[in-house]
Design a protein around this motif. Structure first.
Motif, PDB file in Angstrom:
ATOM      1  N   LEU A   1      12.589  13.103  25.218  1.00  0.00           N
ATOM      2  CA  LEU A   1      12.992  13.398  23.772  1.00  0.00           C
ATOM      3  C   LEU A   1      11.950  13.110  22.849  1.00  0.00           C
ATOM      4  CD1 LEU A   1      16.377  11.388  23.628  1.00  0.00           C
ATOM      5  CD2 LEU A   1      16.206  13.848  24.308  1.00  0.00           C
ATOM      6  N   MET A   2      10.708  12.716  23.253  1.00  0.00           N
ATOM      7  CA  MET A   2       9.561  12.582  22.378  1.00  0.00           C
ATOM      8  C   MET A   2       8.721  13.721  22.321  1.00  0.00           C
ATOM      9  SD  MET A   2      11.014   9.825  21.525  1.00  0.00           S
ATOM     10  CE  MET A   2      12.314   8.658  22.194  1.00  0.00           C
ATOM     11  N   SER A   3       7.954  13.845  21.308  1.00  0.00           N
ATOM     12  CA  SER A   3       6.812  14.663  21.161  1.00  0.00           C
ATOM     13  C   SER A   3       5.693  14.335  21.837  1.00  0.00           C
ATOM     14  CB  SER A   3       6.478  15.034  19.610  1.00  0.00           C
ATOM     15  OG  SER A   3       5.486  15.794  19.438  1.00  0.00           O
ATOM     16  N   THR A   4       4.917  15.283  22.428  1.00  0.00           N
ATOM     17  CA  THR A   4       3.551  14.888  23.079  1.00  0.00           C
ATOM     18  C   THR A   4       2.678  15.676  22.169  1.00  0.00           C
ATOM     19  OG1 THR A   4       3.668  17.041  24.230  1.00  0.00           O
ATOM     20  CG2 THR A   4       4.814  15.035  25.344  1.00  0.00           C
ATOM     21  N   ASP A   5       2.855  16.233  20.881  1.00  0.00           N
ATOM     22  CA  ASP A   5       2.013  16.613  20.097  1.00  0.00           C
ATOM     23  C   ASP A   5       1.053  15.761  19.208  1.00  0.00           C
ATOM     24  OD1 ASP A   5       0.691  18.136  17.916  1.00  0.00           O
ATOM     25  OD2 ASP A   5       2.260  19.474  17.795  1.00  0.00           O
ATOM     26  N   LEU A   6      -0.025  15.884  19.445  1.00  0.00           N
ATOM     27  CA  LEU A   6      -0.870  14.796  18.434  1.00  0.00           C
ATOM     28  C   LEU A   6      -0.500  14.793  17.115  1.00  0.00           C
ATOM     29  CD1 LEU A   6      -4.387  15.264  20.385  1.00  0.00           C
ATOM     30  CD2 LEU A   6      -2.773  13.277  20.512  1.00  0.00           C
ATOM     31  N   ALA A   7      -0.066  16.025  16.652  1.00  0.00           N
ATOM     32  CA  ALA A   7       0.141  16.075  15.146  1.00  0.00           C
ATOM     33  C   ALA A   7       1.419  15.135  14.887  1.00  0.00           C
ATOM     34  CB  ALA A   7       0.358  17.399  14.685  1.00  0.00           C
ATOM     35  N   ASP A   8       2.180  14.584  15.875  1.00  0.00           N
ATOM     36  CA  ASP A   8       3.292  13.641  15.671  1.00  0.00           C
ATOM     37  C   ASP A   8       3.037  12.313  15.858  1.00  0.00           C
ATOM     38  OD1 ASP A   8       4.936  16.045  14.773  1.00  0.00           O
ATOM     39  OD2 ASP A   8       5.515  16.462  17.123  1.00  0.00           O
ATOM     40  N   VAL A   9       1.883  11.865  16.036  1.00  0.00           N
ATOM     41  CA  VAL A   9       1.314  10.424  16.238  1.00  0.00           C
ATOM     42  C   VAL A   9       1.540   9.777  14.904  1.00  0.00           C
ATOM     43  CG1 VAL A   9      -0.608   9.189  16.577  1.00  0.00           C
ATOM     44  CG2 VAL A   9       0.072  10.678  18.193  1.00  0.00           C
ATOM     45  N   GLU A  10       2.313   8.669  14.730  1.00  0.00           N
ATOM     46  CA  GLU A  10       2.456   7.803  13.698  1.00  0.00           C
ATOM     47  C   GLU A  10       1.034   7.605  12.980  1.00  0.00           C
ATOM     48  OE1 GLU A  10       2.725   5.148  10.771  1.00  0.00           O
ATOM     49  OE2 GLU A  10       1.564   4.349  12.882  1.00  0.00           O
ATOM     50  N   ARG A  11       0.830   8.100  11.733  1.00  0.00           N
ATOM     51  CA  ARG A  11      -0.437   8.160  11.053  1.00  0.00           C
ATOM     52  C   ARG A  11      -1.325   6.797  10.971  1.00  0.00           C
ATOM     53  NH1 ARG A  11       1.288  11.611   6.170  1.00  0.00           N
ATOM     54  NH2 ARG A  11       2.471   9.591   5.902  1.00  0.00           N
ATOM     55  N   LEU A  12      -0.392   5.729  10.525  1.00  0.00           N
ATOM     56  CA  LEU A  12      -1.161   4.353  10.173  1.00  0.00           C
ATOM     57  C   LEU A  12      -1.306   3.647  11.460  1.00  0.00           C
ATOM     58  CD1 LEU A  12       1.285   3.485   7.395  1.00  0.00           C
ATOM     59  CD2 LEU A  12      -0.988   4.542   7.277  1.00  0.00           C
ATOM     60  N   ALA A  13      -0.723   3.955  12.484  1.00  0.00           N
ATOM     61  CA  ALA A  13      -1.291   2.810  13.664  1.00  0.00           C
ATOM     62  C   ALA A  13      -1.601   3.667  14.748  1.00  0.00           C
ATOM     63  CB  ALA A  13       0.056   2.050  14.289  1.00  0.00           C
ATOM     64  N   GLY A  14      -1.500   4.992  14.628  1.00  0.00           N
ATOM     65  CA  GLY A  14      -2.096   5.936  15.842  1.00  0.00           C
ATOM     66  C   GLY A  14      -1.150   5.843  16.968  1.00  0.00           C
TER      67      GLY A  14
ATOM     68  N   ILE B   1       1.991   2.596   3.428  1.00  0.00           N
ATOM     69  CA  ILE B   1       2.927   2.128   4.015  1.00  0.00           C
ATOM     70  C   ILE B   1       4.337   2.266   3.450  1.00  0.00           C
ATOM     71  CG2 ILE B   1       3.833   0.082   4.756  1.00  0.00           C
ATOM     72  CD1 ILE B   1       1.034  -0.990   5.307  1.00  0.00           C
ATOM     73  N   ILE B   2       4.486   2.337   2.000  1.00  0.00           N
ATOM     74  CA  ILE B   2       5.646   2.467   1.434  1.00  0.00           C
ATOM     75  C   ILE B   2       6.078   3.860   2.100  1.00  0.00           C
ATOM     76  CG2 ILE B   2       6.498   2.656  -0.941  1.00  0.00           C
ATOM     77  CD1 ILE B   2       6.060   0.040  -0.037  1.00  0.00           C
ATOM     78  N   GLY B   3       5.201   5.110   1.906  1.00  0.00           N
ATOM     79  CA  GLY B   3       5.507   6.379   2.122  1.00  0.00           C
ATOM     80  C   GLY B   3       6.224   6.484   3.508  1.00  0.00           C
ATOM     81  N   GLU B   4       5.450   5.572   4.398  1.00  0.00           N
ATOM     82  CA  GLU B   4       6.081   5.728   5.786  1.00  0.00           C
ATOM     83  C   GLU B   4       7.417   5.121   6.122  1.00  0.00           C
ATOM     84  OE1 GLU B   4       4.871   7.127   8.758  1.00  0.00           O
ATOM     85  OE2 GLU B   4       3.456   7.986   7.480  1.00  0.00           O
ATOM     86  N   LEU B   5       7.702   4.240   5.383  1.00  0.00           N
ATOM     87  CA  LEU B   5       9.169   3.469   5.152  1.00  0.00           C
ATOM     88  C   LEU B   5       9.961   4.308   4.586  1.00  0.00           C
ATOM     89  CD1 LEU B   5       8.111  -0.197   4.351  1.00  0.00           C
ATOM     90  CD2 LEU B   5       8.837   0.428   6.492  1.00  0.00           C
ATOM     91  N   ARG B   6       9.641   4.995   3.622  1.00  0.00           N
ATOM     92  CA  ARG B   6      10.580   6.185   2.902  1.00  0.00           C
ATOM     93  C   ARG B   6      10.911   7.023   3.990  1.00  0.00           C
ATOM     94  NH1 ARG B   6       7.556   5.319  -2.453  1.00  0.00           N
ATOM     95  NH2 ARG B   6       9.034   3.937  -3.687  1.00  0.00           N
ATOM     96  N   ALA B   7       9.994   7.731   4.711  1.00  0.00           N
ATOM     97  CA  ALA B   7      10.115   8.622   5.551  1.00  0.00           C
ATOM     98  C   ALA B   7      11.060   8.270   6.794  1.00  0.00           C
ATOM     99  CB  ALA B   7       9.003   9.219   6.176  1.00  0.00           C
ATOM    100  N   LEU B   8      11.058   6.979   7.193  1.00  0.00           N
ATOM    101  CA  LEU B   8      11.934   6.414   8.087  1.00  0.00           C
ATOM    102  C   LEU B   8      13.230   6.318   7.552  1.00  0.00           C
ATOM    103  CD1 LEU B   8       9.688   3.725   9.988  1.00  0.00           C
ATOM    104  CD2 LEU B   8      10.421   5.805  10.870  1.00  0.00           C
TER     105      LEU B   8
ATOM    106  N   PRO C   1       0.706  -1.187   0.053  1.00  0.00           N
ATOM    107  CA  PRO C   1      -0.032   0.159   0.111  1.00  0.00           C
ATOM    108  C   PRO C   1       0.621   1.221   0.118  1.00  0.00           C
ATOM    109  CG  PRO C   1      -0.658  -1.534   1.589  1.00  0.00           C
ATOM    110  CD  PRO C   1       0.663  -2.050   0.915  1.00  0.00           C
ATOM    111  N   ASP C   2       0.369   2.220  -0.773  1.00  0.00           N
ATOM    112  CA  ASP C   2       1.201   3.664  -0.892  1.00  0.00           C
ATOM    113  C   ASP C   2       1.392   4.015   0.582  1.00  0.00           C
ATOM    114  OD1 ASP C   2       1.341   3.325  -3.782  1.00  0.00           O
ATOM    115  OD2 ASP C   2      -0.497   4.539  -4.022  1.00  0.00           O
TER     116      ASP C   2
END
Length: 158
Positions: free
Chosen positions: A130-143, A14-21, A11-12
């Motif tokens: 070190l981690m963000s607490t901003d909801l905008a930074d939550v991983e989009r696919l798994a939440g 998942i591929i997009g998330e892998l590229r970003a990582l 799926p596009d």
């Protein structure tokens, strides 16, 4: 199952998330990435309050590739500051060729601040700082919160 219907294996989203990582951090102020590390006798933070598991020379230390440490001016055993866009912690640096360049591993579950006396006395730092607490930074696919691959920099302390 009907013939001709097959699941889409790539799926596009998942591929997009892998590229970003796999991309290098975009901000040159944070050229490295931090990942979590599980240690023997330290799988979960409650284990830091069990005396038999805290015997010996236990320490909270970041595992750093020697080349990355040299760039930051850090030697094995030095205290170093690990800084992200969201916070900073101080830990001991342990240099190891086992780490891939560009990646720093820091054990989770340290830096207690509560009712567990032995765990509090063990010291260390809470890597979650070190981690963000901003909801905008939550991983989009798994939440889920992004707790690995967070861009950081290293600085010597002192």
């Amino acid at each position: 199952m009907r013939r001709g219907l097959r699941p889409h294996r790539h799926p596009d989203e998942i591929i997009g998330e892998l590229r970003a990582l796999s991309a290098r951090p975009a901000d040159p102020a944070y050229p490295l990435r931090v990942i979590g590390l599980r240690e023997l006798k330290s799988h979960n933070s409650w284990m830091h309050n069990a005396e038999p598991l805290m015997r010996g020379d236990r320490e909270h230390a970041a595992r750093i590739n020697p080349k990355d440490a040299a760039v930051a001016g850090i030697s094995d055993g030095d205290r170093c500051r690990v800084t992200s866009a969201h916070g900073a912690i101080e830990v001991t640096a342990r240099l190891t060729e086992d780490m891939t360049e560009g990646t720093v591993a820091i054990p989770h579950g340290w830096g207690h601040d509560g009712g567990w006396q032995r765990a509090n006395a063990a010291g260390g730092a809470n890597v979650n700082d070190l981690m963000s607490t901003d909801l905008a930074d939550v991983e989009r696919l798994a939440g889920m919160s992004n707790l690995n691959g967070v861009p950081i920099r290293l600085d010597p302390v002192g």
